[in-house]
Design a protein around this motif. Structure first.
Motif, PDB file in Angstrom:
ATOM      1  N   SER A   6      33.872  54.778  38.832  1.00 35.34           N
ATOM      2  CA  SER A   6      33.285  54.123  37.632  1.00 35.34           C
ATOM      3  C   SER A   6      34.232  53.380  36.770  1.00 35.34           C
ATOM      4  CB  SER A   6      32.437  55.095  37.012  1.00 35.34           C
ATOM      5  OG  SER A   6      33.376  56.062  36.511  1.00 35.34           O
ATOM      6  N   GLU A   7      35.476  53.745  36.589  1.00 37.79           N
ATOM      7  CA  GLU A   7      36.488  53.204  35.923  1.00 37.79           C
ATOM      8  C   GLU A   7      36.844  51.915  36.581  1.00 37.79           C
ATOM      9  OE1 GLU A   7      37.046  53.504  32.979  1.00 37.79           O
ATOM     10  OE2 GLU A   7      38.917  52.411  32.775  1.00 37.79           O
ATOM     11  N   LEU A   8      37.395  51.950  37.802  1.00 37.62           N
ATOM     12  CA  LEU A   8      37.756  50.792  38.643  1.00 37.62           C
ATOM     13  C   LEU A   8      36.558  49.623  38.838  1.00 37.62           C
ATOM     14  CD1 LEU A   8      39.332  52.532  41.723  1.00 37.62           C
ATOM     15  CD2 LEU A   8      40.461  51.210  39.946  1.00 37.62           C
ATOM     16  N   ALA A   9      35.552  50.102  39.002  1.00 40.73           N
ATOM     17  CA  ALA A   9      34.382  49.241  38.872  1.00 40.73           C
ATOM     18  C   ALA A   9      34.220  48.399  37.600  1.00 40.73           C
ATOM     19  CB  ALA A   9      32.834  49.597  39.307  1.00 40.73           C
ATOM     20  N   ASP A  14      35.469  43.437  34.265  1.00 40.38           N
ATOM     21  CA  ASP A  14      36.261  42.755  33.158  1.00 40.38           C
ATOM     22  C   ASP A  14      36.733  41.492  33.608  1.00 40.38           C
ATOM     23  OD1 ASP A  14      35.385  44.844  31.447  1.00 40.38           O
ATOM     24  OD2 ASP A  14      37.436  45.748  31.397  1.00 40.38           O
ATOM     25  N   HIS A  15      36.926  41.518  35.099  1.00 34.59           N
ATOM     26  CA  HIS A  15      37.681  40.177  35.383  1.00 34.59           C
ATOM     27  C   HIS A  15      36.606  39.591  36.674  1.00 34.59           C
ATOM     28  CE1 HIS A  15      41.147  41.250  33.421  1.00 34.59           C
ATOM     29  NE2 HIS A  15      41.051  42.425  33.678  1.00 34.59           N
ATOM     30  N   ALA A  16      35.261  39.661  36.389  1.00 31.42           N
ATOM     31  CA  ALA A  16      34.266  39.436  37.487  1.00 31.42           C
ATOM     32  C   ALA A  16      34.529  38.192  38.396  1.00 31.42           C
ATOM     33  CB  ALA A  16      33.016  39.632  36.948  1.00 31.42           C
ATOM     34  N   GLU A  17      34.785  37.078  37.408  1.00 37.28           N
ATOM     35  CA  GLU A  17      34.984  35.706  38.121  1.00 37.28           C
ATOM     36  C   GLU A  17      35.981  35.699  39.147  1.00 37.28           C
ATOM     37  OE1 GLU A  17      34.424  32.512  35.509  1.00 37.28           O
ATOM     38  OE2 GLU A  17      35.157  31.061  37.096  1.00 37.28           O
ATOM     39  N   THR A  18      37.052  36.121  38.664  1.00 34.33           N
ATOM     40  CA  THR A  18      38.500  36.347  39.073  1.00 34.33           C
ATOM     41  C   THR A  18      38.440  36.923  40.512  1.00 34.33           C
ATOM     42  OG1 THR A  18      39.555  35.995  37.257  1.00 34.33           O
ATOM     43  CG2 THR A  18      40.923  36.606  39.144  1.00 34.33           C
ATOM     44  N   VAL A  19      37.653  38.134  40.477  1.00 33.08           N
ATOM     45  CA  VAL A  19      37.397  39.039  41.766  1.00 33.08           C
ATOM     46  C   VAL A  19      36.442  38.104  42.626  1.00 33.08           C
ATOM     47  CG1 VAL A  19      36.394  40.986  42.578  1.00 33.08           C
ATOM     48  CG2 VAL A  19      37.582  41.229  40.358  1.00 33.08           C
ATOM     49  N   ALA A  59      28.880  43.500  33.775  1.00 26.79           N
ATOM     50  CA  ALA A  59      29.349  42.376  34.480  1.00 26.79           C
ATOM     51  C   ALA A  59      29.681  42.967  35.862  1.00 26.79           C
ATOM     52  CB  ALA A  59      30.679  41.790  33.976  1.00 26.79           C
ATOM     53  N   GLY A  60      29.739  42.412  36.914  1.00 23.36           N
ATOM     54  CA  GLY A  60      29.901  42.674  38.229  1.00 23.36           C
ATOM     55  C   GLY A  60      28.909  43.468  39.029  1.00 23.36           C
ATOM     56  N   LYS A  61      27.930  43.519  38.517  1.00 18.04           N
ATOM     57  CA  LYS A  61      26.654  43.854  39.494  1.00 18.04           C
ATOM     58  C   LYS A  61      26.075  42.837  40.243  1.00 18.04           C
ATOM     59  CE  LYS A  61      26.533  48.214  38.132  1.00 18.04           C
ATOM     60  NZ  LYS A  61      26.788  49.459  39.053  1.00 18.04           N
ATOM     61  N   TRP A  62      25.638  43.038  41.329  1.00 19.45           N
ATOM     62  CA  TRP A  62      25.191  42.035  42.307  1.00 19.45           C
ATOM     63  C   TRP A  62      23.855  42.272  42.982  1.00 19.45           C
ATOM     64  CZ3 TRP A  62      24.792  43.215  47.350  1.00 19.45           C
ATOM     65  CH2 TRP A  62      25.569  44.076  47.851  1.00 19.45           C
ATOM     66  N   PHE A  96      44.557  44.620  42.992  1.00 17.92           N
ATOM     67  CA  PHE A  96      44.181  43.287  42.353  1.00 17.92           C
ATOM     68  C   PHE A  96      44.457  43.573  40.852  1.00 17.92           C
ATOM     69  CE2 PHE A  96      41.732  39.681  42.201  1.00 17.92           C
ATOM     70  CZ  PHE A  96      40.922  39.944  40.916  1.00 17.92           C
ATOM     71  N   LEU A  97      44.131  44.740  40.395  1.00 20.56           N
ATOM     72  CA  LEU A  97      44.236  44.861  39.078  1.00 20.56           C
ATOM     73  C   LEU A  97      45.878  45.266  38.562  1.00 20.56           C
ATOM     74  CD1 LEU A  97      40.939  47.339  38.652  1.00 20.56           C
ATOM     75  CD2 LEU A  97      41.533  44.860  37.713  1.00 20.56           C
ATOM     76  N   ALA A  98      46.651  45.373  39.302  1.00 19.58           N
ATOM     77  CA  ALA A  98      47.974  45.771  39.088  1.00 19.58           C
ATOM     78  C   ALA A  98      48.136  47.107  38.415  1.00 19.58           C
ATOM     79  CB  ALA A  98      48.637  44.556  38.382  1.00 19.58           C
TER      80      ALA A  98
END
Length: 352
Positions: A6-9, A14-19, A59-62, A96-98
């Protein structure tokens, strides 16, 4: 905790467009959504990813309107990269999130029962995540090697972003791959072989293998099983051919589509290949070098002990794919004609 699903998602959201630009590069932004064909990064418009939170959700749900699939950005990473186990998905998300890798993984982070690394279940999951080879780089790769297989070969698939781990450096990258399922005689997938492909065309205009030290890797339960072509599960098989390499056996299948063939993936696996119960004649495909002599000799011995006549087929060049590419299918068929038992002449299509 940065290791929890859940925390990673949430962090990915928070960076959905970049992902999306990274893992769904075949899509585009339209308002508050990223539009793409599906979660495996196919071109199209049926999948919508929410880029900013709104009253409908974070954000990030599809959702994919064509298939009714839905999920979050961890699913995007898993499917687009061809990952199987959550720890690998989580590692890629952290990269990806460093974020640093946790010393102890949160047992609650696993979102579904993980397939053991390299297990038959992992092979079946990866195969299910792949797509038919029609109109893909995999089909172009095979065509570039002169290999033409019919649509009934349902155990060949393509994955556009199959994960590859460099065993020396630990680096990971997603590459297109030809996925060939290894099955038992009942047609059950027990393993698979991945042939990693170059994302672009070579100087000859063809698709080649990826520039890797080992562009071909296998996983699952391989011993006794094989990549079968032209075999219907549980169908009687009186005559068959077997050999090590997939391209070698696919070349024979190209000129003799009526002959069931088995690619065992290695000399040791060839030596232990299981025979169909009705088999009475076995053709063993040899290469010009002696590297696989042990497998051929052991398989011939086992065939004789089972009452099966074993006959060795030899190429003109290095292997049968060399023959097919450099001499052509007609020449290969004529060369094989002289090596077949008289009763099996009908396995070759009429010339002319």
């Amino acid at each position: 905790m940065t290791g929890s699903a859940s925390e990673l998602a949430r962090r990915l959201g928070d960076h959905a467009e970049t992902v999306c630009r990274e893992y769904l590069s075949n899509g585009h932004r339209a308002g508050n959504h990223w539009i793409v064909g599906d979660v495996r990064n196919t071109r199209g418009r049926s999948m919508h990813v929410r880029l900013k939170p709104n009253p409908k959700g974070p954000a990030g749900k599809w959702v994919d309107e064509a298939t009714s699939e839905f999920g979050d950005l961890l699913d995007v990473i898993r499917e687009s990269c061809g990952l199987i186990e959550f720890r690998d998905v989580a590692d890629e998300a952290r990269r990806f999130l460093a974020l640093p890798r946790p010393q102890v993984q949160d047992p609650g982070a696993q979102r579904q029962p993980a397939a053991a690394r390299g297990s038959p279940d992992a092979a079946r999951r990866l195969f299910a995540m792949s797509q038919p080879i029609a109109d893909t780089l995999a089909e172009r790769y095979l065509a570039g090697r002169g290999i033409m297989l019919g649509p009934r070969e349902r155990y060949l698939r393509f994955h556009p972003g199959c994960y590859y781990r460099d065993l020396r450096t630990g680096e990971m990258q997603a590459l297109p791959a030809l996925i060939a399922a290894v099955t038992d005689l009942d047609g059950r997938i027990t393993g698979l072989q991945r042939t990693y492909l170059s994302p672009g065309l070579g100087p000859n205009g063809k698709v080649g293998k990826a520039q890797l030290a080992d562009p071909r890797r296998s996983l699952g339960s391989l011993f006794g099983n094989a990549i079968w072509l032209g075999l219907e599960p549980n169908a009687p098989v009186a005559v068959m051919a077997a050999g090590e390499g997939f391209e070698t056996m696919a070349s024979l299948s190209t000129v003799m589509p009526a002959l069931p063939v088995a690619a065992a993936t290695s000399a040791n696996h060839l030596a232990g290949l299981s025979f169909p119960p009705d088999c009475r004649r076995l053709y063993i495909a040899a290469d010009a070098d002696a590297a696989g002599r042990h497998g051929i000799e052991r398989l011939s011995q086992r065939a004789g002990e089972a009452g099966i006549l074993a006959m060795v087929l030899r190429p003109q060049l290095g292997d049968f794919n060399d023959d097919l590419r450099h001499l052509g299918p007609a020449s290969l068929a004529a060369w094989l004609w002289d090596q077949l038992a008289q009763d099996d002449a009908g396995l070759l299509p009429p010339s002319g």
